[in-house]
Motif scaffolding. Structure first.
Motif, short mmCIF file in Angstrom:
data_model
loop_
_atom_site.label_atom_id
_atom_site.label_comp_id
_atom_site.label_asym_id
_atom_site.label_seq_id
_atom_site.Cartn_x
_atom_site.Cartn_y
_atom_site.Cartn_z
N UNK A 280 0.86 -1.20 0.00
CA UNK A 280 0.00 0.00 0.00
C UNK A 280 0.89 1.23 0.00
N UNK A 281 0.48 2.25 -0.75
CA UNK A 281 1.15 3.55 -0.65
C UNK A 281 0.10 4.66 -0.72
N UNK A 282 0.20 5.59 0.24
CA UNK A 282 -0.69 6.76 0.32
C UNK A 282 0.15 7.95 -0.10
N UNK A 283 -0.35 8.71 -1.10
CA UNK A 283 0.47 9.79 -1.66
C UNK A 283 -0.42 10.94 -2.11
N UNK A 284 0.22 12.04 -2.45
CA UNK A 284 -0.47 13.17 -3.06
C UNK A 284 -0.04 13.26 -4.51
N UNK A 285 -0.99 13.24 -5.44
CA UNK A 285 -0.68 13.47 -6.85
C UNK A 285 -0.48 14.98 -7.03
N UNK A 489 9.96 13.92 -7.69
CA UNK A 489 8.85 14.26 -6.80
C UNK A 489 7.53 14.58 -7.52
N UNK A 490 7.05 13.67 -8.39
CA UNK A 490 5.75 13.91 -9.01
C UNK A 490 4.61 13.77 -7.99
N UNK A 491 4.91 13.13 -6.88
CA UNK A 491 3.96 12.94 -5.79
C UNK A 491 4.61 13.43 -4.49
N UNK A 492 3.79 13.64 -3.47
CA UNK A 492 4.32 13.68 -2.10
C UNK A 492 4.14 12.26 -1.57
N UNK A 493 5.24 11.63 -1.18
CA UNK A 493 5.22 10.24 -0.71
C UNK A 493 4.92 10.27 0.79
N UNK A 494 3.76 9.77 1.20
CA UNK A 494 3.32 9.98 2.58
C UNK A 494 3.44 8.73 3.45
N UNK A 495 2.70 7.66 3.13
CA UNK A 495 2.62 6.55 4.10
C UNK A 495 2.43 5.20 3.43
N UNK A 496 2.94 4.17 4.11
CA UNK A 496 2.66 2.76 3.78
C UNK A 496 1.89 2.18 4.96
#
Length: 526
Positions: A280-285, A489-496
């Motif tokens: 799982x990866x939670x991110x901001x596009x 950095x096309x996304x902000x990489x937030x959480x697994x």
């Protein structure tokens, strides 16, 4: 299924749960749901029950109980084992897969499962001239884009001819996009098949009452043995607090995606909390095509500005780890352990904004109310907004219900928003970057690259990785891809996230799977 049961579900499933929730603990609530009927609290209404037409894990959790694929994930793993196919052979050059099919299997409508049915399924998705291609769109048909031809060798043998070797092929066949639907039911229902699903799985579709319940009943003739419970009712309860109250009151037996703040409420003998790591990866596009995030330095600034440790520890109550890039660490063989997450460094973020000549850049930020793997999206969105504003961004949040949100985000952010929350749960390290980071995955080309990221080197690495049949070679390509994407950095990489669920003490044999699907055939409801 008895009329009595259907009447109970029709009139009582909502009334019982809601009434009990309102009255609280004074009522012996657990008497409200009948034995043999498992009530599952879902996070949203499904979009459709056609496996070729949907993308959300929320929908997949129902589909995996109604349909089978040629292969499936072995319980507790992401390794592939036989299902509707008993065995298979792969040609030496990796471009032909020949499957021997299970004999005597019937769809729930009584029609035969055979090689013709398999061909119908893949041709429907992949061939624009197929008479039922218009029952789509099929947003994940990308999974099978390497299939040039599906050939019926004989009634119980089917051969896939690929344009090139394709390493994730078997894993993708086990994914819900590869589930096999009844051709007769598609022919009978056309575009309405998604409301009238027919598969070969352990449960048969009974009814779908919008925003209330999807009901499936046991298939006593299931090829892999009859289910241990009479029926399952999937109830969409979007609001996490309401879902928690229903679980505490006994209106539901199993609840998925427990809000982190509610975990402490399920102590004691009445409930069991389950946890299971998975990809799982939670991110901001970030919209890399226009606006502030067209500049790499500004995208990096957003990564430095957001206090991901605080999000993980405080908003998510320690149920996740900080993400370091686009690939979840659950794919241990392909994960680049050398990557460190962007540290929380607001001063660095301010310096990058100044360098880019950005003063109070305005951002429109799409936030969802809920959805598969989205954890606590409103609280996450609010905290992210505060962190970005603290370094000089001016952030306006727009909030949408999950299916509406996907309808806004998936076609692309251009002209609408600068950033959007997103979470993916996938089966192979190829899936997410291939579908959401390649230039050829921009929304106008049918992909999910909603922020329009484009790097030819990343494109090349991903194309090479999917035709490499040697796992070590694939791993090296993915690790290089992760380095470049983290820097760009096309996304902000937030959480697994470590997925969770809670079940009542009336439920036995329920386990979480690393695939994030719910497999309910062997679950007992007392």
């Amino acid at each position: 299924m008895t009329d009595g049961f259907l009447n109970w579900t029709r009139r009582g499933v909502l009334a019982a749960g809601v009434a009990v929730a309102a009255l609280g603990a004074a009522v012996p609530a657990l008497a409200q749901t009948p034995p043999g009927v498992l009530i599952v609290g879902q996070i949203a209404e499904p979009k459709a029950l056609d496996p070729a037409a949907v993308t959300a894990v929320n929908d997949f959790r129902i589909l995996m109980n109604v349909y089978d694929g040629l292969v499936r994930y072995k319980s507790g793993t992401l390794e592939v084992e036989p299902a509707l196919a008993e065995s298979w052979e792969i040609s030496e050059d990796g471009t032909e897969y020949t499957f021997k099919l299970r004999e005597g299997v019937k769809f729930h409508d009584g029609s035969d499962f055979n090689a013709e049915a398999v061909k119908f399924n893949f041709d429907r998705m992949l061939k624009e001239d197929h008479p039922f291609h218009d029952t789509g769109p099929f947003p994940l048909s990308f999974f099978f884009s390497s299939v040039e031809e599906t050939e019926v060798v004989d009634p119980l043998t089917v051969k896939f001819k690929l344009s090139a070797p394709y390493a994730p092929f078997l894993s993708n066949l086990a994914y819900p996009t590869g589930l096999i639907v009844s051709p007769a039911a598609v022919e009978a229902n056309g575009a309405d098949f998604g409301r009238n699903p027919v598969g070969t799985g352990p449960f048969k579709f009974a009814e779908w009452r919008s925003n209330e319940a999807v009901v499936v009943e046991a298939n006593p003739d299931y090829w892999d043995g009859a289910p241990a419970t009479e029926a399952v009712v999937f109830r969409p309860i979007t609001d996490a607090n309401t879902r928690t109250a229903e679980m505490l009151a006994g209106g539901i037996d199993v609840m998925v995606e427990v809000p982190p703040v509610a975990l402490s409420e399920f102590q004691g003998d009445t409930f069991s909390v389950l946890e299971q790591a998975g990809p799982h990866v939670w991110f901001l596009i970030l919209n890399a095509k226009e606006g502030p995030f067209a500049e790499k330095a500004v995208r990096q600034a957003a990564n430095y500005a957001i206090n991901k440790s605080a999000l993980v520890d405080q908003v998510l109550e320690g149920t996740a780890d900080v993400a370091a890039g686009p690939t979840p660490p659950a794919f241990a063989w392909a994960y680049n352990e050398a990557l460190e997450p962007y540290p929380y460094d607001p001063e660095k973020a301010k310096a990058l904004l100044a360098e880019a000549g950005m003063e109070s850049p305005e951002l429109t930020f799409y936030v969802t109310e809920g959805g598969s793997g989205m954890l606590d999206p409103i609280a996450m969105g609010t905290a992210i907004q505060a962190d970005l504003e603290a370094v000089g961004f001016d952030v306006k949040i727009e909030t949408y219900e999950w299916n509406t949100f996907l309808g806004e985000v998936n076609p692309g952010l251009e002209g609408k928003a600068d950033m959007a929350e997103m979470a993916w749960m996938t089966n192979d390290p190829d899936t997410l970057p291939y579908l959401a980071l390649r230039t050829d995955a921009w929304p106008d080309k049918g992909g999910f690259n909603s922020g329009y990221y484009s790097n030819p080197e990343v494109d090349k690495l991903l194309e090479e990785a999917r035709v490499a049949t040697d796992q070590a070679e694939r791993a090296a390509l993915y690790k290089k891809m992760q380095e470049i994407v983290q820097e760009d950095a096309p996304w902000v990489f937030v959480a697994n996230w470590k997925q969770n669920a809670v079940m009542s003490d009336r439920v036995e044999n329920f386990e979480l799977e690393p695939s994030f699907f719910l497999l309910l055939k062997d679950v007992v409801k007392n």
